[in-house]
Design a protein around this motif. Structure first.
Motif, PDB file in Angstrom:
ATOM      1  N   GLY A  33       0.803  -1.224   0.000  1.00 18.50           N
ATOM      2  CA  GLY A  33       0.000   0.000   0.000  1.00 18.50           C
ATOM      3  C   GLY A  33       0.833   1.271   0.000  1.00 18.50           C
ATOM      4  N   ILE A  34       2.034   1.210  -0.593  1.00 24.87           N
ATOM      5  CA  ILE A  34       2.936   2.367  -0.584  1.00 24.87           C
ATOM      6  C   ILE A  34       2.302   3.530  -1.374  1.00 24.87           C
ATOM      7  N   THR A  35       2.239   4.688  -0.738  1.00 29.36           N
ATOM      8  CA  THR A  35       1.638   5.849  -1.418  1.00 29.36           C
ATOM      9  C   THR A  35       2.704   6.789  -1.977  1.00 29.36           C
ATOM     10  N   GLU A  36       3.920   6.705  -1.420  1.00 30.97           N
ATOM     11  CA  GLU A  36       4.994   7.566  -1.945  1.00 30.97           C
ATOM     12  C   GLU A  36       6.321   6.819  -1.829  1.00 30.97           C
ATOM     13  N   VAL A  37       7.040   6.789  -2.941  1.00 32.52           N
ATOM     14  CA  VAL A  37       8.358   6.145  -2.962  1.00 32.52           C
ATOM     15  C   VAL A  37       9.416   7.242  -2.864  1.00 32.52           C
ATOM     16  N   VAL A  38      10.223   7.167  -1.804  1.00 31.46           N
ATOM     17  CA  VAL A  38      11.346   8.102  -1.637  1.00 31.46           C
ATOM     18  C   VAL A  38      12.610   7.261  -1.695  1.00 31.46           C
ATOM     19  N   ARG A  39      13.491   7.549  -2.648  1.00 30.39           N
ATOM     20  CA  ARG A  39      14.695   6.731  -2.823  1.00 30.39           C
ATOM     21  C   ARG A  39      15.725   7.538  -3.593  1.00 30.39           C
ATOM     22  N   GLY A  40      16.869   6.939  -3.837  1.00 28.29           N
ATOM     23  CA  GLY A  40      17.947   7.649  -4.505  1.00 28.29           C
ATOM     24  C   GLY A  40      17.673   7.862  -5.990  1.00 28.29           C
ATOM     25  N   ALA A  41      18.250   8.935  -6.533  1.00 25.62           N
ATOM     26  CA  ALA A  41      18.009   9.300  -7.932  1.00 25.62           C
ATOM     27  C   ALA A  41      18.609   8.301  -8.919  1.00 25.62           C
ATOM     28  N   ASP A  42      19.392   7.329  -8.429  1.00 24.06           N
ATOM     29  CA  ASP A  42      19.889   6.296  -9.349  1.00 24.06           C
ATOM     30  C   ASP A  42      18.731   5.451  -9.874  1.00 24.06           C
ATOM     31  N   LEU A  43      17.566   5.528  -9.200  1.00 20.88           N
ATOM     32  CA  LEU A  43      16.424   4.723  -9.645  1.00 20.88           C
ATOM     33  C   LEU A  43      15.388   5.543 -10.409  1.00 20.88           C
ATOM     34  N   LEU A  44      15.697   6.817 -10.641  1.00 18.14           N
ATOM     35  CA  LEU A  44      14.770   7.675 -11.397  1.00 18.14           C
ATOM     36  C   LEU A  44      14.485   7.065 -12.775  1.00 18.14           C
ATOM     37  N   ASP A  45      15.535   6.528 -13.366  1.00 19.99           N
ATOM     38  CA  ASP A  45      15.470   5.944 -14.697  1.00 19.99           C
ATOM     39  C   ASP A  45      14.621   4.657 -14.752  1.00 19.99           C
ATOM     40  N   SER A  46      14.467   4.006 -13.590  1.00 20.65           N
ATOM     41  CA  SER A  46      13.643   2.786 -13.522  1.00 20.65           C
ATOM     42  C   SER A  46      12.168   3.114 -13.373  1.00 20.65           C
TER      43      SER A  46
END
Ligand code: GLU
Length: 301
Positions: free
Chosen positions: A183-196
């Motif tokens: 039920g994740i509403t917001e994903v906060v993570r490193g910009a290395d995964l922006l491309d994914s």
């Protein structure tokens, strides 16, 4: 407007101990969740056995606890969720949205590794399964920090792998199934995964799953501009001194250091940080790690 209650997450792969880059993602996602009055979950992404280090996941969980970053539910382990990935895969296969692919890496070398159609002349006993992306319109979304994004998955990525020929589930499929299940509403993570992210949005649409909000934090780069990997700040976090690392992560998140002076436990620090956290101060990028940063971090008492 998102009517669902906020649920955030931190999803490390157990490929080694947590370092400053991991702490940035863990703390950033924790602060967003806490400030929204929501929940914060941890998922261990242990679906790539050859890359995993035995004991790393337990060590990561121990480090998070030492830093006061305690999830609101027991961690989810991807290695125990194969049945869910299989179910999603079958749905895509049945609908003709995924297909078995016998191409080898060498077969795809001529197209820079991008799969647009099968070119293999040999059948494999265990083919990979890929998502069929031809004809899909470009994916656009607005990252809460990095701004408007656009990717033509068909042109730039091609038919991407959902299950590898050697067996393991692909990160893209597992992450999409699990973010929805949790039920994740917001994903906060490193910009290395922006491309994914466009691949994940495409999969969410094809599986009829909701898309969360996205916030990609700047990467901590070594002074030579490469992704943090060999620099001093890639050293394991020191569980005996969480406050120094938290203070540095806070600074890298662009926040005002003076509001956290004089706090002596991670719990007190995190409590105060939740009140003081200002998402408008988050930087889109970070300057390459200056030697002084390393020294400050490493030399701190
Ligand atoms: N497991 C991934 C990593 O450690 C992160 C996945 C995610 O946050 O979506 O790089």
């Amino acid at each position: 407007m998102n009517p669902r209650p906020y649920i955030g997450r931190f999803a490390p792969s157990p490929t080694g101990p947590l370092h400053m880059g991991s702490l940035l993602a863990a703390l950033g996602s924790w602060l967003r969740a806490r400030q929204a009055g929501g929940r914060w979950l941890v998922r261990i992404e242990d679906i790539d056995p050859p890359r995993e280090i035995p004991g790393a996941a337990d060590a990561q969980l121990r480090t998070l606890h030492a830093f006061g970053l305690v999830p609101d539910e027991p961690p989810v382990w991807q290695s125990r969720r194969s049945a869910h990935y299989q179910e999603a895969l079958e749905l895509l296969l049945q609908q003709g949205k995924a297909f078995a692919c016998h191409c080898s890496r060498m077969d795809l070398a001529a197209s820079n590794g991008i799969h647009r159609r099968c070119v293999s002349r040999h059948r494999r006993a265990n083919p990979a399964i890929r998502l069929r992306v031809a004809g899909q319109p470009p994916i656009t979304f607005t990252d809460l920090l990095q701004g408007p994004q656009r990717q033509d998955v068909a042109a730039d990525v091609g038919d991407f792998v959902l299950r590898r020929a050697d067996g393991p589930w692909a990160y893209q499929l597992a992450v999409v199934v699990d973010d929805a299940a949790q039920g994740i509403t917001e994903v906060v993570r490193g910009a290395d995964l922006l491309d994914s992210t466009p691949r994940q949005i495409l999969l969410q649409r094809m599986l009829g799953l909701p898309s969360p909000g996205w916030l990609h934090l700047p990467l901590v780069c070594a002074a030579d501009g490469r992704k943090l990997s060999k620099s001093l700040a890639a050293m394991p976090l020191d569980e005996r001194d969480p406050l120094s690392a938290l203070a540095l992560a806070w600074q890298w998140l662009g926040q005002d250091p003076t509001c956290l002076d004089g706090l002596s436990t991670p719990a007190a620090w995190l409590h105060q940080a939740t009140a003081a956290f200002d998402p408008d101060r988050l930087p889109r990028t970070l300057p390459p790690l200056a030697a002084t940063h390393n020294e400050t971090f490493m030399d701190s008492p």
